[in-house]
Design an enzyme around this catalytic site. Structure first.
Site, PDB file in Angstrom:
ATOM      1  CD  GLU A 170       7.374   7.038 -19.911  1.00  0.00           C
ATOM      2  OE1 GLU A 170       6.437   6.216 -19.868  1.00  0.00           O
ATOM      3  OE2 GLU A 170       8.020   7.367 -18.907  1.00  0.00           O
ATOM      4  CB  VAL A 206       1.936   6.470  -3.873  1.00  0.00           C
ATOM      5  CG1 VAL A 206       0.930   7.405  -4.502  1.00  0.00           C
ATOM      6  CG2 VAL A 206       2.670   7.189  -2.765  1.00  0.00           C
ATOM      7  CB  ALA A 217      10.325  -4.852  -9.734  1.00  0.00           C
ATOM      8  CE  LYS A 264       4.310   0.925 -17.466  1.00  0.00           C
ATOM      9  NZ  LYS A 264       5.249   0.825 -16.413  1.00  0.00           N
ATOM     10  CG  LEU A 301      -1.930  -1.227   1.202  1.00  0.00           C
ATOM     11  CD1 LEU A 301      -2.770  -1.239   2.479  1.00  0.00           C
ATOM     12  CD2 LEU A 301      -2.848  -1.208  -0.024  1.00  0.00           C
ATOM     13  CG  HIS A 361       4.026   2.458 -22.258  1.00  0.00           C
ATOM     14  ND1 HIS A 361       4.653   3.043 -21.178  1.00  0.00           N
ATOM     15  CD2 HIS A 361       2.978   3.263 -22.558  1.00  0.00           C
ATOM     16  CE1 HIS A 361       4.005   4.147 -20.855  1.00  0.00           C
ATOM     17  NE2 HIS A 361       2.986   4.301 -21.664  1.00  0.00           N
ATOM     18  CG  ASN A 362       7.884   2.121 -19.033  1.00  0.00           C
ATOM     19  OD1 ASN A 362       6.683   2.175 -19.287  1.00  0.00           O
ATOM     20  ND2 ASN A 362       8.340   2.043 -17.798  1.00  0.00           N
ATOM     21  CB  VAL A 405       5.683  -5.328  -3.083  1.00  0.00           C
ATOM     22  CG1 VAL A 405       4.508  -5.498  -2.133  1.00  0.00           C
ATOM     23  CG2 VAL A 405       6.003  -6.612  -3.802  1.00  0.00           C
ATOM     24  CG  ASN A 415       1.986  -1.991   3.465  1.00  0.00           C
ATOM     25  OD1 ASN A 415       2.309  -2.058   2.286  1.00  0.00           O
ATOM     26  ND2 ASN A 415       2.771  -1.467   4.404  1.00  0.00           N
ATOM     27  CB  SER A 440       1.509   3.068 -18.110  1.00  0.00           C
ATOM     28  OG  SER A 440       2.059   4.361 -18.352  1.00  0.00           O
ATOM     29  N   GLY A 441       0.737   5.197 -15.869  1.00  0.00           N
ATOM     30  CA  GLY A 441      -0.059   6.390 -15.605  1.00  0.00           C
ATOM     31  C   GLY A 441       0.381   7.078 -14.337  1.00  0.00           C
ATOM     32  N   GLY A 442       1.352   6.472 -13.671  1.00  0.00           N
ATOM     33  CA  GLY A 442       1.862   7.097 -12.453  1.00  0.00           C
ATOM     34  C   GLY A 442       0.816   7.077 -11.359  1.00  0.00           C
ATOM     35  CG  ASN A 469       7.491  -0.866 -14.191  1.00  0.00           C
ATOM     36  OD1 ASN A 469       6.705  -1.212 -15.079  1.00  0.00           O
ATOM     37  ND2 ASN A 469       7.748   0.399 -13.928  1.00  0.00           N
TER      38      ASN A 469
HETATM   39  P1  2AM Z   1       6.275  -1.640   3.659  1.00  0.00           P
HETATM   40  O1  2AM Z   1       5.319  -0.489   3.752  1.00  0.00           O
HETATM   41  O2  2AM Z   1       6.062  -2.625   4.759  1.00  0.00           O
HETATM   42  O3  2AM Z   1       7.705  -1.221   3.475  1.00  0.00           O
HETATM   43  C1  2AM Z   1       6.683  -0.358  -1.758  1.00  0.00           C
HETATM   44  O4  2AM Z   1       7.930  -0.364  -1.159  1.00  0.00           O
HETATM   45  C2  2AM Z   1       5.754  -1.341  -1.110  1.00  0.00           C
HETATM   46  O5  2AM Z   1       6.330  -2.652  -1.149  1.00  0.00           O
HETATM   47  C3  2AM Z   1       5.466  -1.041   0.351  1.00  0.00           C
HETATM   48  O6  2AM Z   1       4.104  -1.274   0.550  1.00  0.00           O
HETATM   49  C4  2AM Z   1       6.334  -2.043   1.077  1.00  0.00           C
HETATM   50  O7  2AM Z   1       5.847  -2.431   2.337  1.00  0.00           O
HETATM   51  C5  2AM Z   1       6.236  -3.215   0.147  1.00  0.00           C
HETATM   52  N1  2AM Z   1       7.325  -4.180   0.348  1.00  0.00           N
HETATM   53  C6  2AM Z   1       8.628  -4.011   0.024  1.00  0.00           C
HETATM   54  N2  2AM Z   1       9.329  -5.121   0.309  1.00  0.00           N
HETATM   55  C7  2AM Z   1       8.449  -6.020   0.822  1.00  0.00           C
HETATM   56  C8  2AM Z   1       8.561  -7.360   1.275  1.00  0.00           C
HETATM   57  N3  2AM Z   1       9.744  -8.006   1.229  1.00  0.00           N
HETATM   58  N4  2AM Z   1       7.446  -7.959   1.736  1.00  0.00           N
HETATM   59  C9  2AM Z   1       6.269  -7.305   1.744  1.00  0.00           C
HETATM   60  N5  2AM Z   1       6.104  -6.058   1.297  1.00  0.00           N
HETATM   61  C10 2AM Z   1       7.167  -5.408   0.846  1.00  0.00           C
END
Ligand code: 2AM
Length: 483
Positions: free
Chosen positions: A189, A12, A76, A182, A10, A185-186, A74, A32, A128-130, A102
């Site tokens: 871009e 943005v 990549a 995607k 969760l 697309h990038n 979360v 989250n 895509s779209g931010g 991504n």
């Molecule tokens: P967090 O808020 O607990 O850090 C972008 O970083 C999103 O990915 C966030 O919601 C982050 O959770 C989550 N995230 C990053 N690494 C993670 C992991 N190993 N397990 C679960 N969530 C993860």
């Protein structure tokens, strides 16, 4: 009742997609790793729709209607692997995990195989779209199985952007196809942004215009062929004045472009496929050059200077207007070539992986929501409707005519920029591609002869069939080697 879909992660993008789903009437289970983010989402936006806050992955899984659908948002890489694996341990056959990050398409293909072996669907969905697009309607490029799309598709289509009532979301093809599209697309871009930046630089150096003056020119381009989100935001950026110094904002921003890697991935894949995506490649390299501070310092210290020819622009309102129009046409022609190359890459990857990608549909779902959204994507969709097997986008009659109309302007701009030491790598590479692909003959004949001399790599002849080798170190007799 049970939730329609779960969202894990969760930050943005994840929060905004969860809100978009909830605003569209879906009941959304949210989770989250750090529970504070879940609480914050519900505190700030819980009244926008039906959310179910879940403290753990098992809670999330228990709250979902079957087949369960979970959107993972979360980082990549390792985080995606960890979250997908944890979900897979709790889900049941027929359930669907959507990776909306991504991811590299090969990672997506691997994850899909792993989950398929356990009866689960993994869908790699390019989004895509931010941040803004995630909330109000992004362009969504889902891969994965038909079966998963039957459940997932209607939800994604509903939350996507719509243009003329048509959703900017379609099933792209199996396994990594969605993330691949995607990625390209990038890449496109990158090319589009670089081309706009080169147009700006030429106007600035060729006409001595200030950033806000160029902003006005660029704003005017929004009414024609170039009508696009990137042109619109360029005009906004160029008009912006730095509050601290009172100078044009672009004059106080450091000229070192960064990248997260999708442009690089696009070019790497294009090299593997042997597809010349020179516009995207030059755009990617231009970012790298801009960020090469030691090399740029060394070149300046060595006094590497352009011996410039001077700009051949009559200093009259008409002369200057004609130059601006040349730049506009050069930009459009280069842009068409960059897109043509990107679609070429999609066709090659589709054939290589058996994805059956519909290029017209890709253009259609890029018309809204995403960063490269533009009016001219309609024309690309129409080109592929006229001929779904179109070999080359710039060979479509409409685009061939459009590029042909701009070619004289394009040559003048590349020539003037080059004579005056203004780098236009993407303009020039696109023009060189255009001249290469349309040429009746290419000096590749000489390359083949060289290869035969130093490596006995053989060659074909123009006048008869067969594969030949010349005894270069002997009597220079020719033998046919395929008989
Ligand atoms: P967090 O808020 O607990 O850090 C972008 O970083 C999103 O990915 C966030 O919601 C982050 O959770 C989550 N995230 C990053 N690494 C993670 C992991 N190993 N397990 C679960 N969530 C993860």
């Amino acid at each position: 009742g049970l939730a329609d879909i779960g969202v894990v992660g969760l930050a943005v993008m994840g929060s905004n997609l969860a809100r978009n789903l909830a605003r569209n009437g879906y009941t959304v289970a949210v989770h989250n790793r750090t529970p504070g983010r879940t609480r914050e989402l519900l505190a700030a936006h819980g009244d926008e729709g039906a959310f179910v806050a879940c403290a753990t992955v098992p809670d999330l899984v228990a709250s979902l209607a079957r087949p369960r659908t979970v959107l993972v948002m979360v980082k990549a890489g390792d985080a995606t692997d960890a979250v997908v694996e944890e979900l897979a341990r709790h889900l049941e056959p027929g359930d669907i995990v959507v990776d909306g990050g991504n991811a590299h398409f090969l990672d997506t293909a691997r994850r899909e195989r792993d989950l398929a072996a356990r009866g689960l669907h993994l869908v790699g969905a390019g989004i895509s779209g931010g941040e803004e697009g995630a909330l109000t309607g992004p362009s969504i490029m889902p891969g994965g199985s038909e079966e998963a799309y039957a459940t997932l598709g209607p939800m994604l289509e509903r939350i996507s952007a719509h243009v003329d009532g048509v959703p900017c979301c379609t099933h792209i093809g199996p396994d990594g196809a969605g993330h691949y599209v995607k990625m390209v697309h990038n890449g496109i871009e990158y090319a589009d942004m670089q081309l706009i930046a080169e147009a700006y630089d030429v106007l600035r150096q060729g006409l001595g215009l200030s950033a806000p003056e160029i902003g006005e020119v660029v704003a005017g381009w929004s009414t024609g062929d170039l009508d696009s989100y990137l042109v619109e935001i360029t005009a906004q950026v160029l008009a912006h004045v730095d509050a601290e110094t009172g100078r044009p904002f672009v004059d106080v921003v450091a000229d070192a472009a960064e990248q997260k890697g999708t442009g690089r991935w696009t070019v790497q894949s294009a090299l593997d496929l042997g597809v010349p995506v020179t516009g995207i490649a030059e755009a990617t390299f231009a970012r790298a050059l801009s960020g090469s501070a030691p090399q740029r310092a060394a070149a300046r210290e060595a006094g590497l200077a352009a011996r410039t020819a001077g700009w051949d622009v009559p200093d009259t309102p008409e002369g200057r207007a004609a130059f601006v129009e040349d730049v506009r046409r050069a930009l459009y022609a280069s842009k068409v070539v960059a897109y043509s190359q990107g679609f070429d890459q999609l066709a090659a990857a589709s054939a290589e992986h058996g994805w059956d990608i519909d290029r017209g549909a890709c253009a259609r779902i890029w018309r809204g929501g995403c960063i490269i959204r533009a009016r001219f994507l309609d024309r690309i969709t129409q080109a592929y409707e006229r001929d779904p097997e179109l070999e080359l986008l710039i060979a479509d009659p409409v685009f061939a005519a459009a590029v042909g109309d701009g070619v004289a302007s394009w040559r003048r701009v590349v020539a003037q920029a080059t004579l005056n030491g203004v780098p236009v790598p993407a303009f020039a590479a696109s023009l060189a591609y255009y001249d290469g692909v349309r040429a009746a003959s290419l000096p590749a004949s000489l390359i083949q002869a060289q290869r035969d001399l130093f490596g006995a790599h053989t060659y074909r002849r123009t006048d008869r069939p067969g594969v030949f080798h010349t005894e270069w170190s002997g009597d220079r007799s020719e033998t046919r080697v395929d008989a």
